[in-house]
Write a protein that holds these residues in place. Structure first.
Motif, PDB file in Angstrom:
ATOM      1  N   ARG A   8       0.829  -1.202   0.000  1.00  0.00           N
ATOM      2  CA  ARG A   8       0.000   0.000   0.000  1.00  0.00           C
ATOM      3  C   ARG A   8       0.863   1.251   0.000  1.00  0.00           C
ATOM      4  N   TYR A 103     -14.030  -1.899  -7.837  1.00  0.00           N
ATOM      5  CA  TYR A 103     -12.816  -1.899  -7.022  1.00  0.00           C
ATOM      6  C   TYR A 103     -12.994  -2.850  -5.846  1.00  0.00           C
ATOM      7  N   VAL A 105     -11.539  -3.360  -2.014  1.00  0.00           N
ATOM      8  CA  VAL A 105     -10.783  -2.847  -0.889  1.00  0.00           C
ATOM      9  C   VAL A 105     -10.488  -4.064  -0.007  1.00  0.00           C
ATOM     10  N   CYS A 135     -13.181  -8.117   2.460  1.00  0.00           N
ATOM     11  CA  CYS A 135     -13.178  -7.236   1.302  1.00  0.00           C
ATOM     12  C   CYS A 135     -14.396  -6.312   1.318  1.00  0.00           C
ATOM     13  N   THR A 150     -13.247   6.441   0.038  1.00  0.00           N
ATOM     14  CA  THR A 150     -11.861   6.118  -0.293  1.00  0.00           C
ATOM     15  C   THR A 150     -11.298   5.048   0.622  1.00  0.00           C
ATOM     16  N   ASN A 151     -10.140   4.553   0.254  1.00  0.00           N
ATOM     17  CA  ASN A 151      -9.432   3.575   1.078  1.00  0.00           C
ATOM     18  C   ASN A 151      -9.203   4.120   2.493  1.00  0.00           C
ATOM     19  N   ILE A 154     -12.442   4.053   4.486  1.00  0.00           N
ATOM     20  CA  ILE A 154     -12.779   2.668   4.829  1.00  0.00           C
ATOM     21  C   ILE A 154     -11.892   2.173   5.969  1.00  0.00           C
ATOM     22  N   GLU A 155     -10.604   2.458   5.910  1.00  0.00           N
ATOM     23  CA  GLU A 155      -9.706   2.054   7.005  1.00  0.00           C
ATOM     24  C   GLU A 155     -10.120   2.702   8.324  1.00  0.00           C
ATOM     25  N   ALA A 162      -6.113  -1.606   5.024  1.00  0.00           N
ATOM     26  CA  ALA A 162      -6.699  -2.013   3.751  1.00  0.00           C
ATOM     27  C   ALA A 162      -5.870  -1.477   2.580  1.00  0.00           C
ATOM     28  N   THR A 163      -6.052  -2.090   1.438  1.00  0.00           N
ATOM     29  CA  THR A 163      -5.468  -1.590   0.201  1.00  0.00           C
ATOM     30  C   THR A 163      -6.454  -1.884  -0.926  1.00  0.00           C
ATOM     31  N   THR A 164      -6.504  -0.997  -1.901  1.00  0.00           N
ATOM     32  CA  THR A 164      -7.517  -1.079  -2.948  1.00  0.00           C
ATOM     33  C   THR A 164      -6.892  -1.413  -4.299  1.00  0.00           C
TER      34      THR A 164
END
Length: 180
Positions: A8, A103, A105, A135, A150-151, A154-155, A162-164
């Protein structure tokens, strides 16, 4: 065993630059086999006898820190996990896939129900999303560049790392895992 490592925040806006040839050389030096990188954003397919994902994540993270001097979150998934994530996607309409709206995540840990409720209560009018164990499936109706979910959000809301990745990258990583 085949694995996919997702790094990430490397090579984004000139930050945390790592050439993929250097990353590949590092991972081979760390004892990983059949190492293949995909695009500059930190996607790696490799083989290892190590069965513990956390051990692989820590080994890669420490290697990057020792070699390049910065901290990079690392998420490792098995080939089977990646297949399952793609199979469980609720967003399979060809028009969405063609429009590059889908996408994934990928979550390091399963979020707690309270955190999920915290995310779900907010309104993201141009994004559809579905949360599964590991996910968040995201359909950015106006494209990812205009997305509000956005990532980072969400985190923060789910309280997990997380990573997208976009759909095309996920499919390509799976193909690379099957080829090697």
């Amino acid at each position: 065993m085949k694995y996919i490592a997702l790094l990430r925040g490397i090579n984004v806006s000139g930050q945390k630059k790592i050439k993929m040839t250097d990353l590949k050389a590092l991972l081979v030096k760390l004892g990983l086999k059949d190492v293949v990188t995909y695009i500059q954003s930190g996607n790696v397919v490799f083989s290892s006898d190590e069965m513990k994902l956390r051990s692989l994540e820590e080994k890669i993270k420490k290697g990057i820190s020792d070699s390049f001097g910065f901290d990079v979150p690392v998420l490792v998934k098995t080939k089977m996990e990646l297949e399952e994530i793609l199979q469980k996607s609720p967003y399979t309409k060809q028009e969405d896939l063609d429009a590059k709206r889908i996408y994934y995540v990928l979550l390091k840990d399963a979020p707690e129900q309270e955190s999920i409720a915290n995310l779900v209560q907010d309104d993201y009018p141009n994004e559809l999303f579905s949360i599964r164990e590991n996910c968040v499936y995201l359909n950015c109706l106006n494209g990812a560049g205009k997305a509000k979910l956005t990532n980072n959000i969400i985190e923060r809301k789910l309280k997990v790392s997380a990573t997208t990745r976009n759909h095309r990258t996920m499919v390509k990583l799976l193909e690379l895992a099957e080829e090697n």
